[in-house]
Design an enzyme around this catalytic site. Structure first.
Site, PDB file in Angstrom:
ATOM      1  N   LYS A  18     -40.861  22.132 -42.278  1.00  0.00           N
ATOM      2  CA  LYS A  18     -40.926  20.817 -42.940  1.00  0.00           C
ATOM      3  C   LYS A  18     -42.288  20.165 -42.721  1.00  0.00           C
ATOM      4  CE  LYS A  18     -39.472  16.305 -43.457  1.00  0.00           C
ATOM      5  NZ  LYS A  18     -40.160  15.651 -42.373  1.00  0.00           N
ATOM      6  N   LEU A  52     -32.476  12.868 -33.152  1.00  0.00           N
ATOM      7  CA  LEU A  52     -32.187  14.247 -33.571  1.00  0.00           C
ATOM      8  C   LEU A  52     -31.178  14.297 -34.716  1.00  0.00           C
ATOM      9  CD1 LEU A  52     -32.025  15.986 -30.085  1.00  0.00           C
ATOM     10  CD2 LEU A  52     -33.986  15.711 -31.622  1.00  0.00           C
ATOM     11  N   HIS A  53     -31.463  15.167 -35.665  1.00  0.00           N
ATOM     12  CA  HIS A  53     -30.572  15.384 -36.814  1.00  0.00           C
ATOM     13  C   HIS A  53     -30.329  16.884 -36.953  1.00  0.00           C
ATOM     14  CE1 HIS A  53     -34.237  16.557 -38.832  1.00  0.00           C
ATOM     15  NE2 HIS A  53     -34.750  15.354 -38.700  1.00  0.00           N
ATOM     16  N   HIS A  85     -33.300  19.280 -36.651  1.00  0.00           N
ATOM     17  CA  HIS A  85     -33.710  19.603 -35.276  1.00  0.00           C
ATOM     18  C   HIS A  85     -32.737  20.611 -34.652  1.00  0.00           C
ATOM     19  CE1 HIS A  85     -35.329  15.307 -35.508  1.00  0.00           C
ATOM     20  NE2 HIS A  85     -36.411  16.006 -35.237  1.00  0.00           N
ATOM     21  N   MET A 104     -39.447  14.432 -31.304  1.00  0.00           N
ATOM     22  CA  MET A 104     -39.611  13.014 -30.956  1.00  0.00           C
ATOM     23  C   MET A 104     -38.240  12.336 -30.918  1.00  0.00           C
ATOM     24  SD  MET A 104     -43.192  11.752 -32.509  1.00  0.00           S
ATOM     25  CE  MET A 104     -42.633  11.448 -34.176  1.00  0.00           C
ATOM     26  N   GLY A 105     -37.177  13.119 -30.768  1.00  0.00           N
ATOM     27  CA  GLY A 105     -35.840  12.523 -30.680  1.00  0.00           C
ATOM     28  C   GLY A 105     -35.322  12.084 -32.042  1.00  0.00           C
TER      29      GLY A 105
HETATM   30  P1  AMP Z   1     -39.986  15.460 -35.105  1.00  0.00           P
HETATM   31  O1  AMP Z   1     -38.983  14.961 -34.140  1.00  0.00           O
HETATM   32  O2  AMP Z   1     -39.905  14.803 -36.446  1.00  0.00           O
HETATM   33  O3  AMP Z   1     -41.384  15.497 -34.536  1.00  0.00           O
HETATM   34  O4  AMP Z   1     -39.607  16.964 -35.393  1.00  0.00           O
HETATM   35  C1  AMP Z   1     -39.435  17.891 -34.343  1.00  0.00           C
HETATM   36  C2  AMP Z   1     -39.412  19.275 -34.924  1.00  0.00           C
HETATM   37  O5  AMP Z   1     -38.307  19.392 -35.836  1.00  0.00           O
HETATM   38  C3  AMP Z   1     -40.674  19.621 -35.726  1.00  0.00           C
HETATM   39  O6  AMP Z   1     -41.034  20.966 -35.466  1.00  0.00           O
HETATM   40  C4  AMP Z   1     -40.220  19.421 -37.143  1.00  0.00           C
HETATM   41  O7  AMP Z   1     -40.955  20.197 -38.071  1.00  0.00           O
HETATM   42  C5  AMP Z   1     -38.782  19.895 -37.068  1.00  0.00           C
HETATM   43  N1  AMP Z   1     -38.000  19.355 -38.180  1.00  0.00           N
HETATM   44  C6  AMP Z   1     -37.926  18.062 -38.577  1.00  0.00           C
HETATM   45  N2  AMP Z   1     -37.154  17.952 -39.678  1.00  0.00           N
HETATM   46  C7  AMP Z   1     -36.736  19.202 -39.984  1.00  0.00           C
HETATM   47  C8  AMP Z   1     -35.917  19.749 -41.027  1.00  0.00           C
HETATM   48  N3  AMP Z   1     -35.383  18.994 -41.975  1.00  0.00           N
HETATM   49  N4  AMP Z   1     -35.707  21.084 -41.024  1.00  0.00           N
HETATM   50  C9  AMP Z   1     -36.265  21.869 -40.065  1.00  0.00           C
HETATM   51  N5  AMP Z   1     -37.042  21.418 -39.069  1.00  0.00           N
HETATM   52  C10 AMP Z   1     -37.273  20.099 -39.025  1.00  0.00           C
END
Ligand code: AMP
Length: 283
Positions: free
Chosen positions: A155, A40-41, A44, A37-38
């Site tokens: 996570k 990005l850290h 991601h 969902m952007g």
């Molecule tokens: P999101 O943008 O929050 O929907 O996350 C996108 C993807 O990144 C999902 O598969 C999350 O599980 C993964 N993700 C988010 N935070 C972390 C993290 N700290 N370590 C590893 N994967 C992550």
């Protein structure tokens, strides 16, 4: 494979994206989708690095309205596509798929994927409709991109299990892989929502990981899970968290377990002020 620092190529048109994916596949390359969902850290970017290791990394960026409840943070969810694209360029992603809401949900859109069982407990109990929104948008992204492999972070462990279920149940023919959680040095799992934390809340936040780690250690040898979980909830509430759940569950079915008898996971969701944090660890 040579990569330009100007990558990734940004696609907002599905036919153009599919033509690129088809060209990679025709050249014998594997295509790996990383849905996000952007905002990005580094967490991601660990998924992007893993995708690159395996094949062509396609990263989708779409803040999916249907997975947010009416009182959740959809409108304030952080959005900065230009910064995301810069991070993806540094990480060497091959393509960014950035559809708009009208592309994902055109007029007349009426289909939802519902997964029973797995979605009823843990986050599902506190976020009605959330996993249906996730399952539907991920199914759609997988059908759009048609990757060989899709990567998801551990996570969001319940999400990972739900996606595995959907893909198996609907014979979607894509391999789903989980990637371990990336954390700050103090243990806090990286999350786009961490930026909502006040300095005081940020200082308290690593306690969530510390409590999970202690419970995982305590129950590993087969001790009963109820007392360590109750003590963990007390500790978190004393530190200012409002705990939604903290439980030791079977790693596949996510059903709570009284004692460890196979692969398990300790999972929690807790709020610090307005910010909801989730985390989990293997037992
Ligand atoms: P999101 O943008 O929050 O929907 O996350 C996108 C993807 O990144 C999902 O598969 C999350 O599980 C993964 N993700 C988010 N935070 C972390 C993290 N700290 N370590 C590893 N994967 C992550």
């Amino acid at each position: 494979m040579s990569r330009s620092p100007l990558s990734p190529q940004r696609f907002s048109d599905l036919d153009a994206l599919r033509a690129q994916v088809a060209a990679w596949r025709a050249a014998g390359e594997r295509v790996v989708l990383v849905p996000t969902m952007g905002a990005l850290h580094v967490g991601h970017l660990a998924l992007v690095a893993e995708a690159r290791r395996v094949g062509r990394a396609v990263v989708s960026i779409f803040v999916n309205p249907t997975q947010f409840g009416p009182s959740e943070d959809f409108s304030r969810y952080p959005r900065d596509v230009e910064a995301d694209l810069a991070r993806l360029a540094e990480a060497g992603a091959d393509a960014a798929w950035t559809p708009d809401v009208a592309t994902m949900y055109p007029p007349g859109f009426s289909t939802r994927i519902e997964v029973s069982g797995l979605t009823e407990g843990l986050c599902g109990a506190y976020r009605p409709g959330h996993f249906s929104g996730v399952a539907t948008v991920v199914t759609k992204l997988l059908n759009q991109v048609r990757p060989d492999i899709a990567l998801f972070g551990e996570k969001d462990f319940q999400q990972l299990q739900v996606i595995r279920r959907v893909v198996a149940d609907l014979d979607m023919g894509v391999e789903i892989r989980g990637v371990p959680t990336i954390r700050e040095a103090d243990g806090l799992a990286l999350s786009s929502r961490n930026r909502y934390l006040t300095p005081e809340e940020r200082a308290a936040a690593p306690r969530l990981h510390a409590v999970l780690a202690r419970i995982a250690e305590a129950v590993r040898g087969g001790a009963e899970t109820a007392a360590p979980c109750a003590a963990g909830i007390d500790e978190l509430e004393a530190a200012g968290f409002q705990v939604q759940y903290l439980a030791v569950c079977d790693a596949e079915t996510l059903a709570p377990v009284a004692r460890i008898a196979g692969p398990a996971r300790v999972l929690a969701a807790a709020c610090l002020g307005r910010t909801r944090l989730i985390d989990n660890l293997p037992v």
